[in-house]
Motif scaffolding. Structure first.
Motif, mmCIF file in Angstrom:
data_model
loop_
_atom_site.group_PDB
_atom_site.id
_atom_site.type_symbol
_atom_site.label_atom_id
_atom_site.label_comp_id
_atom_site.label_asym_id
_atom_site.label_seq_id
_atom_site.Cartn_x
_atom_site.Cartn_y
_atom_site.Cartn_z
ATOM 1 N N THR A 217 0.807 -1.218 0.000
ATOM 2 C CA THR A 217 0.000 0.000 0.000
ATOM 3 C C THR A 217 0.842 1.272 0.000
ATOM 4 O OG1 THR A 217 -0.138 -0.074 2.423
ATOM 5 C CG2 THR A 217 -1.967 -1.059 1.172
ATOM 6 N N ILE A 218 2.129 1.162 0.336
ATOM 7 C CA ILE A 218 2.970 2.361 0.462
ATOM 8 C C ILE A 218 4.178 2.306 -0.462
ATOM 9 C CG2 ILE A 218 4.359 3.767 2.020
ATOM 10 C CD1 ILE A 218 2.696 2.599 4.351
ATOM 11 N N GLU A 219 4.940 1.217 -0.389
ATOM 12 C CA GLU A 219 6.245 1.162 -1.042
ATOM 13 C C GLU A 219 6.186 0.826 -2.525
ATOM 14 O OE1 GLU A 219 9.010 1.948 0.309
ATOM 15 O OE2 GLU A 219 8.791 1.782 2.481
ATOM 16 N N LYS A 220 5.266 -0.007 -2.915
ATOM 17 C CA LYS A 220 5.249 -0.479 -4.295
ATOM 18 C C LYS A 220 3.805 -0.611 -4.761
ATOM 19 C CE LYS A 220 5.724 -4.890 -5.051
ATOM 20 N NZ LYS A 220 6.206 -6.280 -5.175
ATOM 21 N N VAL A 221 3.596 -0.459 -6.057
ATOM 22 C CA VAL A 221 2.267 -0.653 -6.630
ATOM 23 C C VAL A 221 2.083 -2.148 -6.885
ATOM 24 C CG1 VAL A 221 0.721 -0.117 -8.538
ATOM 25 C CG2 VAL A 221 2.313 1.623 -7.684
ATOM 26 N N PRO A 222 1.103 -2.772 -6.249
ATOM 27 C CA PRO A 222 0.944 -4.224 -6.391
ATOM 28 C C PRO A 222 0.252 -4.601 -7.686
ATOM 29 C CG PRO A 222 -0.783 -3.350 -5.004
ATOM 30 C CD PRO A 222 0.103 -2.189 -5.363
ATOM 31 N N GLU A 223 0.241 -5.902 -7.947
ATOM 32 C CA GLU A 223 -0.517 -6.409 -9.072
ATOM 33 C C GLU A 223 -1.997 -6.083 -8.835
ATOM 34 O OE1 GLU A 223 1.221 -8.204 -6.957
ATOM 35 O OE2 GLU A 223 3.066 -8.687 -8.044
ATOM 36 N N SER A 224 -2.762 -6.038 -9.922
ATOM 37 C CA SER A 224 -4.150 -5.592 -9.805
ATOM 38 C C SER A 224 -4.976 -6.478 -8.881
ATOM 39 C CB SER A 224 -4.804 -5.538 -11.189
ATOM 40 O OG SER A 224 -4.778 -6.812 -11.802
ATOM 41 N N ASP A 225 -4.604 -7.743 -8.735
ATOM 42 C CA ASP A 225 -5.386 -8.647 -7.908
ATOM 43 C C ASP A 225 -4.756 -8.882 -6.537
ATOM 44 O OD1 ASP A 225 -3.188 -10.033 -8.787
ATOM 45 O OD2 ASP A 225 -4.283 -11.886 -9.231
ATOM 46 N N SER A 290 2.246 8.612 0.407
ATOM 47 C CA SER A 290 1.631 7.982 -0.763
ATOM 48 C C SER A 290 0.788 8.969 -1.543
ATOM 49 C CB SER A 290 0.781 6.781 -0.344
ATOM 50 O OG SER A 290 -0.289 7.196 0.481
ATOM 51 N N GLY A 291 0.121 9.885 -0.840
ATOM 52 C CA GLY A 291 -0.698 10.881 -1.506
ATOM 53 C C GLY A 291 -2.106 10.391 -1.805
ATOM 54 N N LEU A 292 -2.981 11.314 -2.117
ATOM 55 C CA LEU A 292 -4.391 10.994 -2.313
ATOM 56 C C LEU A 292 -4.615 10.092 -3.515
ATOM 57 C CD1 LEU A 292 -7.331 11.398 -1.492
ATOM 58 C CD2 LEU A 292 -7.354 13.525 -2.816
ATOM 59 N N THR A 293 -3.866 10.291 -4.584
ATOM 60 C CA THR A 293 -4.062 9.459 -5.782
ATOM 61 C C THR A 293 -3.800 7.993 -5.467
ATOM 62 O OG1 THR A 293 -3.475 11.274 -7.261
ATOM 63 C CG2 THR A 293 -3.294 9.042 -8.140
ATOM 64 N N ARG A 294 -2.734 7.718 -4.751
ATOM 65 C CA ARG A 294 -2.407 6.335 -4.403
ATOM 66 C C ARG A 294 -3.442 5.757 -3.440
ATOM 67 N NH1 ARG A 294 2.287 3.152 -3.812
ATOM 68 N NH2 ARG A 294 1.551 1.057 -3.335
ATOM 69 N N ILE A 295 -3.898 6.555 -2.496
ATOM 70 C CA ILE A 295 -4.920 6.079 -1.569
ATOM 71 C C ILE A 295 -6.201 5.722 -2.321
ATOM 72 C CG2 ILE A 295 -6.471 6.840 0.292
ATOM 73 C CD1 ILE A 295 -4.019 8.293 1.492
ATOM 74 N N ARG A 296 -6.587 6.554 -3.275
ATOM 75 C CA ARG A 296 -7.762 6.231 -4.089
ATOM 76 C C ARG A 296 -7.576 4.919 -4.842
ATOM 77 N NH1 ARG A 296 -8.428 12.275 -6.648
ATOM 78 N NH2 ARG A 296 -9.871 13.137 -5.095
ATOM 79 N N GLU A 297 -6.372 4.693 -5.358
ATOM 80 C CA GLU A 297 -6.098 3.450 -6.074
ATOM 81 C C GLU A 297 -6.193 2.250 -5.144
ATOM 82 O OE1 GLU A 297 -5.096 0.748 -9.114
ATOM 83 O OE2 GLU A 297 -5.976 2.758 -9.094
ATOM 84 N N ASN A 298 -5.693 2.401 -3.920
ATOM 85 C CA ASN A 298 -5.792 1.305 -2.949
ATOM 86 C C ASN A 298 -7.249 1.023 -2.595
ATOM 87 O OD1 ASN A 298 -3.011 0.993 -2.879
ATOM 88 N ND2 ASN A 298 -2.743 2.304 -1.086
#
Length: 311
Positions: A217-225, A290-298
Motif C-alpha cells: 500500500t505504500i512502497e510499491k504498486v501491487p498487481e491488480s489482484d 503515498s498521496g491521495l491518488t495512491r490512496i484512491r487506487e488502494n
C-alpha cells in the motif's frame, strides 16, 4: 562521562516512555541474519535495504568516535490500533493517524541532546529517526527495551509493539549501560503469523516484503489482484492481535494524539476529498508519503469484483 541515570531522566522529560543505553559495537549476529534475509530476496522491491549493510549494524561507522547509543521509545497506541470492524474497507495503520513521527521524535531527541550537551559541552553525536541505515530494533534490544517478536517488530513488555524509536549516537562513554534483553517472550504464540492476510510473516521472525500489505500500500504498486484486505495505508494486522498489545495502555504523550479518526471514514469520504481537503486533514501525517491518488487506487483495489472478501 555520561551519567546513566541522568540520561533516563532527561529522556522522560523530553516525552519518551522508555530509554535504554548501550555501548556502540558491531551487532554481528543481527548482520548475519539480515544478510541471509537479503540473500533470500526478502527485500523484494525495497532496493535501498541492500545498501550500507556494514553501517546498519555498527553505529561506529555512522558517527566517528561513537561510544554510546541512547535508544528512546514512545508509545503511540490509539483506538485504531485495537482493530477495525470486520467489514471496514478503508483501514489505515494506527501510526499514520498522527503527526508524522519523524518530525515529532526528532524534536524530542534534539531536546534530549541539547540537555546532555549542557552538562557535557564537548559532547558530539547524531540523532536518528528511521532515516539512516541503523538497525534500530536490534539496537533497542541491545539497550534492554525488549525483544524481536515473531512479526519482526520490537516488543516491549510495557507497551507491546506500538512504540516508535529514535536514537542518539554519542561520542562519550556512559558510567553504566543497560543489560541486553536476551529473553524472547513470544513463547508458542503464533497469532501474528496466523493473522497476516497474505502470509508475509516468515518462520524466522522476518517479513517477506513482496507479500506485506504495508509495502503493497505504500512502497510499491501491487498487481491488480493483490490482496490488501481492506487496508489503504499500511497494515496493523500482525499487531492488533498480539497479546502484548491487547494489554498495553493507550498512548499518554499528547503529541501522538490522532489528527483524524479512520474508524469514522468510509470509501465515499476518502473518494470525495479533493487535494485541498486531503492536505487539510492529512497534511501533517505520514499519508502524504503515498498521496491521495495512491490512496484512491488502494480503495479501488479493495472494492474490485472478485477482490478481497469482506471479513
Amino acid at each position: 562521562m555520561l551519567d546513566f541515570l541522568n540520561i533516563k531522566k532527561l529522556a522522560a522529560e523530553a516525552g519518551f516512555d522508555l530509554c535504554g543505553v548501550a555501548p556502540c559495537r558491531h551487532l554481528a549476529d543481527g548482520e548475519a541474519r539480515f544478510r541471509a534475509w537479503l540473500a533470500r530476496g526478502g527485500q523484494s522491491s525495497l532496493g535501498y535495504m541492500e545498501r550500507n549493510t556494514e553501517k546498519r549494524f555498527d553505529p561506529r561507522l555512522l558517527v566517528e568516535g561513537a561510544r554510546t547509543a541512547v535508544v528512546c521509545a514512545v508509545s503511540y497506541k490509539n483506538a485504531a490500533g485495537e482493530g477495525y470492524p470486520a467489514r471496514h474497507r478503508t483501514k489505515v495503520a494506527s501510526y499514520a493517524c498522527t503527526t508524522d513521527y519523524h518530525t515529532t521524535i526528532r524534536t524530542m531527541l534534539l531536546q534530549l541532546f541539547d540537555a546532555l550537551r549542557t552538562a557535557h559541552p564537548g559532547l558530539s553525536g547524531r540523532a536518528f529517526v528511521d532515516t539512516a541505515p541503523l538497525a534500530e530494533k536490534q539496537l533497542a534490544a541491545e539497550a534492554g527495551l525488549g525483544w524481536i517478536g515473531r512479526q519482526s517488530l520490537l516488543v516491549t513488555p510495557q507497551f507491546g509493539t506500538y512504540v516508535l524509536l529514535g536514537e542518539l549516537i554519542l561520542t562519550d562513554e556512559a558510567d553504566a549501560y543497560d543489560t541486553p534483553f536476551g529473553e524472547n517472550r513470544c513463547g508458542s504464540c503464533r497469532r501474528c503469523v496466523e493473522a497476516c492476510p497474505t502470509g508475509a510473516v516468515a518462520p524466522d521472525r522476518t517479513i517477506d516484503t513482496a507479500r506485506c500489505i504495508s509495502c503493497r500500500t505504500i512502497e510499491k504498486v501491487p498487481e491488480s489482484d493483490a490482496d490488501l484486505d481492506g487496508w489503504i495505508f499500511g497494515c496493523d494486522a500482525c499487531q492488533s492481535c498480539c497479546p502484548w498489545n491487547l494489554r498495553a495502555p493507550l498512548h499518554r504523550n499528547a503529541a501522538f494524539d490522532p489528527v483524524f479518526d479512520p474508524l469514522s471514514m468510509d470509501a465515499a469520504t476518502w473518494l470525495g476529498m479533493d487535494e485541498a481537503a486531503f492536505e487539510a486533514l492529512c497534511g501533517r501525517t505520514p499519508l502524504t508519503r503515498s498521496g491521495l491518488t495512491r490512496i484512491r487506487e488502494n480503495i479501488r483495489r479493495n472494492s474490485v469484483p472478485g477482490g478481497p472478501s469482506e471479513r
